[in-house]
Write a protein that holds these residues in place. Structure first.
Motif, PDB file in Angstrom:
ATOM      1  N   GLU A 184       0.825  -1.209   0.000  1.00  0.00           N
ATOM      2  CA  GLU A 184       0.000   0.000   0.000  1.00  0.00           C
ATOM      3  C   GLU A 184       0.859   1.258   0.000  1.00  0.00           C
ATOM      4  O   GLU A 184       0.559   2.227  -0.707  1.00  0.00           O
ATOM      5  CB  GLU A 184      -0.925  -0.017   1.217  1.00  0.00           C
ATOM      6  CG  GLU A 184      -1.997  -1.098   1.156  1.00  0.00           C
ATOM      7  CD  GLU A 184      -2.852  -1.126   2.405  1.00  0.00           C
ATOM      8  OE1 GLU A 184      -2.506  -0.396   3.368  1.00  0.00           O
ATOM      9  OE2 GLU A 184      -3.848  -1.874   2.423  1.00  0.00           O
ATOM     10  N   GLU A 185       1.938   1.246   0.788  1.00  0.00           N
ATOM     11  CA  GLU A 185       2.820   2.415   0.810  1.00  0.00           C
ATOM     12  C   GLU A 185       3.496   2.626  -0.541  1.00  0.00           C
ATOM     13  O   GLU A 185       3.602   3.761  -1.023  1.00  0.00           O
ATOM     14  CB  GLU A 185       3.869   2.239   1.907  1.00  0.00           C
ATOM     15  CG  GLU A 185       3.290   2.304   3.320  1.00  0.00           C
ATOM     16  CD  GLU A 185       4.347   2.047   4.372  1.00  0.00           C
ATOM     17  OE1 GLU A 185       5.506   1.788   3.975  1.00  0.00           O
ATOM     18  OE2 GLU A 185       4.019   2.103   5.575  1.00  0.00           O
ATOM     19  N   ASN A 186       3.945   1.555  -1.147  1.00  0.00           N
ATOM     20  CA  ASN A 186       4.569   1.683  -2.470  1.00  0.00           C
ATOM     21  C   ASN A 186       3.569   2.172  -3.509  1.00  0.00           C
ATOM     22  O   ASN A 186       3.919   2.956  -4.404  1.00  0.00           O
ATOM     23  CB  ASN A 186       5.158   0.342  -2.902  1.00  0.00           C
ATOM     24  CG  ASN A 186       6.333  -0.076  -2.038  1.00  0.00           C
ATOM     25  OD1 ASN A 186       7.028   0.771  -1.481  1.00  0.00           O
ATOM     26  ND2 ASN A 186       6.554  -1.380  -1.921  1.00  0.00           N
ATOM     27  N   SER A 187       2.318   1.724  -3.383  1.00  0.00           N
ATOM     28  CA  SER A 187       1.289   2.182  -4.327  1.00  0.00           C
ATOM     29  C   SER A 187       1.028   3.674  -4.165  1.00  0.00           C
ATOM     30  O   SER A 187       0.884   4.406  -5.150  1.00  0.00           O
ATOM     31  CB  SER A 187       0.000   1.386  -4.108  1.00  0.00           C
ATOM     32  OG  SER A 187       0.214   0.013  -4.321  1.00  0.00           O
ATOM     33  N   LYS A 188       0.975   4.143  -2.905  1.00  0.00           N
ATOM     34  CA  LYS A 188       0.760   5.575  -2.669  1.00  0.00           C
ATOM     35  C   LYS A 188       1.920   6.402  -3.207  1.00  0.00           C
ATOM     36  O   LYS A 188       1.724   7.453  -3.815  1.00  0.00           O
ATOM     37  CB  LYS A 188       0.577   5.826  -1.176  1.00  0.00           C
ATOM     38  CG  LYS A 188      -0.737   5.294  -0.620  1.00  0.00           C
ATOM     39  CD  LYS A 188      -0.846   5.584   0.865  1.00  0.00           C
ATOM     40  CE  LYS A 188      -2.156   5.045   1.428  1.00  0.00           C
ATOM     41  NZ  LYS A 188      -2.275   5.298   2.884  1.00  0.00           N
ATOM     42  N   GLU A 189       3.143   5.936  -2.961  1.00  0.00           N
ATOM     43  CA  GLU A 189       4.303   6.672  -3.460  1.00  0.00           C
ATOM     44  C   GLU A 189       4.315   6.717  -4.983  1.00  0.00           C
ATOM     45  O   GLU A 189       4.617   7.756  -5.586  1.00  0.00           O
ATOM     46  CB  GLU A 189       5.580   6.019  -2.943  1.00  0.00           C
ATOM     47  CG  GLU A 189       5.781   6.175  -1.439  1.00  0.00           C
ATOM     48  CD  GLU A 189       7.034   5.474  -0.960  1.00  0.00           C
ATOM     49  OE1 GLU A 189       7.705   4.850  -1.811  1.00  0.00           O
ATOM     50  OE2 GLU A 189       7.338   5.548   0.245  1.00  0.00           O
ATOM     51  N   SER A 190       3.970   5.606  -5.601  1.00  0.00           N
ATOM     52  CA  SER A 190       3.932   5.587  -7.069  1.00  0.00           C
ATOM     53  C   SER A 190       2.866   6.532  -7.587  1.00  0.00           C
ATOM     54  O   SER A 190       3.077   7.257  -8.570  1.00  0.00           O
ATOM     55  CB  SER A 190       3.661   4.162  -7.560  1.00  0.00           C
ATOM     56  OG  SER A 190       4.666   3.279  -7.117  1.00  0.00           O
ATOM     57  N   LEU A 191       1.711   6.565  -6.909  1.00  0.00           N
ATOM     58  CA  LEU A 191       0.636   7.459  -7.332  1.00  0.00           C
ATOM     59  C   LEU A 191       1.023   8.918  -7.151  1.00  0.00           C
ATOM     60  O   LEU A 191       0.708   9.770  -7.986  1.00  0.00           O
ATOM     61  CB  LEU A 191      -0.630   7.137  -6.541  1.00  0.00           C
ATOM     62  CG  LEU A 191      -1.900   7.901  -6.935  1.00  0.00           C
ATOM     63  CD1 LEU A 191      -2.251   7.611  -8.392  1.00  0.00           C
ATOM     64  CD2 LEU A 191      -3.059   7.524  -6.022  1.00  0.00           C
ATOM     65  N   GLN A 192       1.732   9.197  -6.048  1.00  0.00           N
ATOM     66  CA  GLN A 192       2.178  10.572  -5.820  1.00  0.00           C
ATOM     67  C   GLN A 192       3.214  11.010  -6.843  1.00  0.00           C
ATOM     68  O   GLN A 192       3.271  12.179  -7.221  1.00  0.00           O
ATOM     69  CB  GLN A 192       2.747  10.699  -4.405  1.00  0.00           C
ATOM     70  CG  GLN A 192       1.689  10.604  -3.310  1.00  0.00           C
ATOM     71  CD  GLN A 192       2.291  10.627  -1.921  1.00  0.00           C
ATOM     72  OE1 GLN A 192       3.520  10.651  -1.783  1.00  0.00           O
ATOM     73  NE2 GLN A 192       1.443  10.607  -0.907  1.00  0.00           N
ATOM     74  N   ARG A 193       4.045  10.077  -7.277  1.00  0.00           N
ATOM     75  CA  ARG A 193       5.025  10.423  -8.311  1.00  0.00           C
ATOM     76  C   ARG A 193       4.366  10.608  -9.666  1.00  0.00           C
ATOM     77  O   ARG A 193       4.788  11.428 -10.474  1.00  0.00           O
ATOM     78  CB  ARG A 193       6.095   9.329  -8.395  1.00  0.00           C
ATOM     79  CG  ARG A 193       7.060   9.319  -7.226  1.00  0.00           C
ATOM     80  CD  ARG A 193       8.283   8.491  -7.563  1.00  0.00           C
ATOM     81  NE  ARG A 193       7.939   7.121  -7.887  1.00  0.00           N
ATOM     82  CZ  ARG A 193       7.909   6.129  -7.009  1.00  0.00           C
ATOM     83  NH1 ARG A 193       8.195   6.381  -5.737  1.00  0.00           N
ATOM     84  NH2 ARG A 193       7.597   4.907  -7.374  1.00  0.00           N
ATOM     85  N   ILE A 194       3.307   9.862  -9.922  1.00  0.00           N
ATOM     86  CA  ILE A 194       2.650   9.939 -11.229  1.00  0.00           C
ATOM     87  C   ILE A 194       1.713  11.133 -11.313  1.00  0.00           C
ATOM     88  O   ILE A 194       1.571  11.762 -12.363  1.00  0.00           O
ATOM     89  CB  ILE A 194       1.879   8.632 -11.501  1.00  0.00           C
ATOM     90  CG1 ILE A 194       2.875   7.470 -11.624  1.00  0.00           C
ATOM     91  CG2 ILE A 194       1.022   8.734 -12.743  1.00  0.00           C
ATOM     92  CD1 ILE A 194       2.216   6.117 -11.714  1.00  0.00           C
ATOM     93  N   ARG A 195       1.076  11.558 -10.194  1.00  0.00           N
ATOM     94  CA  ARG A 195       0.051  12.599 -10.214  1.00  0.00           C
ATOM     95  C   ARG A 195       0.569  13.944 -10.728  1.00  0.00           C
ATOM     96  O   ARG A 195      -0.103  14.577 -11.546  1.00  0.00           O
ATOM     97  CB  ARG A 195      -0.551  12.749  -8.820  1.00  0.00           C
ATOM     98  CG  ARG A 195      -1.709  13.732  -8.750  1.00  0.00           C
ATOM     99  CD  ARG A 195      -2.353  13.693  -7.380  1.00  0.00           C
ATOM    100  NE  ARG A 195      -2.960  12.405  -7.145  1.00  0.00           N
ATOM    101  CZ  ARG A 195      -3.446  12.037  -5.952  1.00  0.00           C
ATOM    102  NH1 ARG A 195      -3.372  12.861  -4.927  1.00  0.00           N
ATOM    103  NH2 ARG A 195      -3.992  10.855  -5.811  1.00  0.00           N
ATOM    104  N   PRO A 196       1.738  14.451 -10.291  1.00  0.00           N
ATOM    105  CA  PRO A 196       2.211  15.733 -10.864  1.00  0.00           C
ATOM    106  C   PRO A 196       2.398  15.676 -12.370  1.00  0.00           C
ATOM    107  O   PRO A 196       2.093  16.644 -13.077  1.00  0.00           O
ATOM    108  CB  PRO A 196       3.547  15.961 -10.138  1.00  0.00           C
ATOM    109  CG  PRO A 196       3.421  15.198  -8.874  1.00  0.00           C
ATOM    110  CD  PRO A 196       2.616  14.001  -9.218  1.00  0.00           C
ATOM    111  N   ASP A 197       2.885  14.547 -12.862  1.00  0.00           N
ATOM    112  CA  ASP A 197       3.053  14.422 -14.309  1.00  0.00           C
ATOM    113  C   ASP A 197       1.710  14.488 -15.022  1.00  0.00           C
ATOM    114  O   ASP A 197       1.573  15.127 -16.073  1.00  0.00           O
ATOM    115  CB  ASP A 197       3.750  13.099 -14.637  1.00  0.00           C
ATOM    116  CG  ASP A 197       5.145  13.038 -14.017  1.00  0.00           C
ATOM    117  OD1 ASP A 197       5.717  14.123 -13.775  1.00  0.00           O
ATOM    118  OD2 ASP A 197       5.642  11.917 -13.782  1.00  0.00           O
ATOM    119  N   ILE A 198       0.711  13.853 -14.417  1.00  0.00           N
ATOM    120  CA  ILE A 198      -0.624  13.896 -15.039  1.00  0.00           C
ATOM    121  C   ILE A 198      -1.176  15.313 -15.024  1.00  0.00           C
ATOM    122  O   ILE A 198      -1.762  15.789 -16.004  1.00  0.00           O
ATOM    123  CB  ILE A 198      -1.569  12.927 -14.299  1.00  0.00           C
ATOM    124  CG1 ILE A 198      -1.085  11.483 -14.487  1.00  0.00           C
ATOM    125  CG2 ILE A 198      -2.999  13.076 -14.786  1.00  0.00           C
ATOM    126  CD1 ILE A 198      -1.887  10.462 -13.719  1.00  0.00           C
TER     127      ILE A 198
END
Length: 363
Positions: free
Chosen positions: A298-312
């Motif tokens: 879950e933590e890795n998923s949140k970090e990945s989502l946080q890294r992807i969100r600014p790009d989106i």
């Protein structure tokens, strides 16, 4: 000098591998079979000489199981490091099954028909104590036989697996032999059917080590990874098939028939507690590992989502910016086209002397 002798002894033992243990195993097995045969022939007649044929078959099967395990070890020797990997020991469980079943059957016949008539005296060596010791020899034969079936290095994961599955087996055989003491005495006071129940439990417990040997053979004596569920299943089997029945039998003999209590009662209680605690501890540790993996995921998923969100967000903003610019450019082009049309029309009207109305101007 002492170091030289020790190193020389280690070299000799390495060269001989497990053959001394194998010879000792065969000798003890033959001795156990021969003593039980003597009891049967001496007390029940010469008809029981047929056990010699069964014993010969068991000895041959025992020798073949040891020999095939030795060949499996020697065949896989690494010529550079001289390291012997673990043998498969695929025939070991079969040899133990036939041998233990034969010993258990002889013991049941002796205990059923004439064991209570045996008298211990200085003039008779083959008395009740010799009989009980002979039955208990399985606790000596099993670990020696196990040594001949593998060559797992000391301290390795494979050795740990082997110890986890078989460390209590010799004591379980001793426990079973000890509980037969009630049948070596006059059993007139026992309830009808109670001796048969004791014999049934003893028969099953004597052949029960076959289960451990089958499991070890399937997992190549620890060379293949064994799951915690399999180990817990063996612990639970030890509790349900050996310790609880023997404990209940001793309590019934103690309180119901006022027989002497055995110290193995404490062994049964201790083994039940330790096995159940090991099952609980391993299960708890497994659940903690699963929970930790879930949290890490879950933590890795949140970090990945946080890294992807600014790009989106940048892509969305850039998309809307481009769309806005294109819309403004389109409107500007439309306005320019309208103005060019008006200018052309005005020029035509000026030549013709006409006037342009305000409705003709596009808004």
């Amino acid at each position: 000098m002492a170091i030289f002798l020790c190193s020389h002894c280690v070299s000799v033992c390495t060269y001989l591998n497990a053959w001394p243990a194998a010879l000792m195993c065969i000798f003890c097995a033959v001795l156990q079979m021969a003593v039980l045969d003597y009891y049967l022939v001496h007390h029940l007649g010469h008809l029981h000489y047929y056990w010699l044929g069964i014993d010969a078959f068991n000895v041959i099967l025992l020798f073949l199981s040891i020999y095939t395990a030795h060949r499996a070890i020697r065949k896989n020797i690494d010529t550079e490091t001289k390291h012997r990997p673990i043998a498969s020991g695929s025939m070991g469980w079969l040899a133990w099954l036939f041998m233990s079943a034969s010993v258990a059957a002889k013991s049941v016949i002796i205990l059923k028909y004439f064991a209570h008539e045996l008298v211990e005296s200085s003039q008779r060596f083959f008395g009740p104590n010799t009989l009980k010791t002979t039955i208990a020899m399985g606790s000596l034969i099993f670990p020696i036989f196990l040594i001949s079936q593998h060559d797992a290095p000391f301290g390795s994961e494979a050795r740990r697996v082997i110890d986890d599955l078989t460390e209590t087996t010799p004591f379980d055989i001793l426990d079973t032999a000890d509980i037969l003491q009630a049948l070596l005495e006059s059993n007139d006071s026992l309830v009808k059917g109670f001796p048969e129940m004791i014999l049934t439990i003893a028969f099953l417990n004597l052949i029960l080590p076959t289960v451990q040997l089958v499991t070890l053979a399937n997992y190549n004596y620890g060379q293949r990874k064994i799951s915690g569920r399999v180990v817990n299943a063996h612990r639970l089997l030890s509790v349900l098939a050996v310790n609880i029945p023997n404990l209940l039998t001793r309590l019934l003999l103690w309180h119901g028939f006022t027989t002497a209590v055995s110290p193995f009662t404490l062994k049964n209680i201790l083994c039940i507690f330790l096995n159940l605690y090991d099952i609980y501890d391993q299960t708890r540790h497994h659940l903690i590992q699963i929970e930790n993996k879930k949290q890490n995921y879950e933590e890795n998923s949140k970090e990945s989502l946080q890294r992807i969100r600014p790009d989106i967000e940048d892509e969305v903003l850039s998309f809307y910016s481009v769309a806005t610019v294109m819309e403004k450019r389109r409107k500007l082009e439309d306005s320019q086209q309208s103005l060019s049309k008006i200018s052309i029309k005005n020029s035509k009207d000026s030549k013709s002397g006409g006037m342009v109305s305000i409705e003709d101007i596009p808004m």
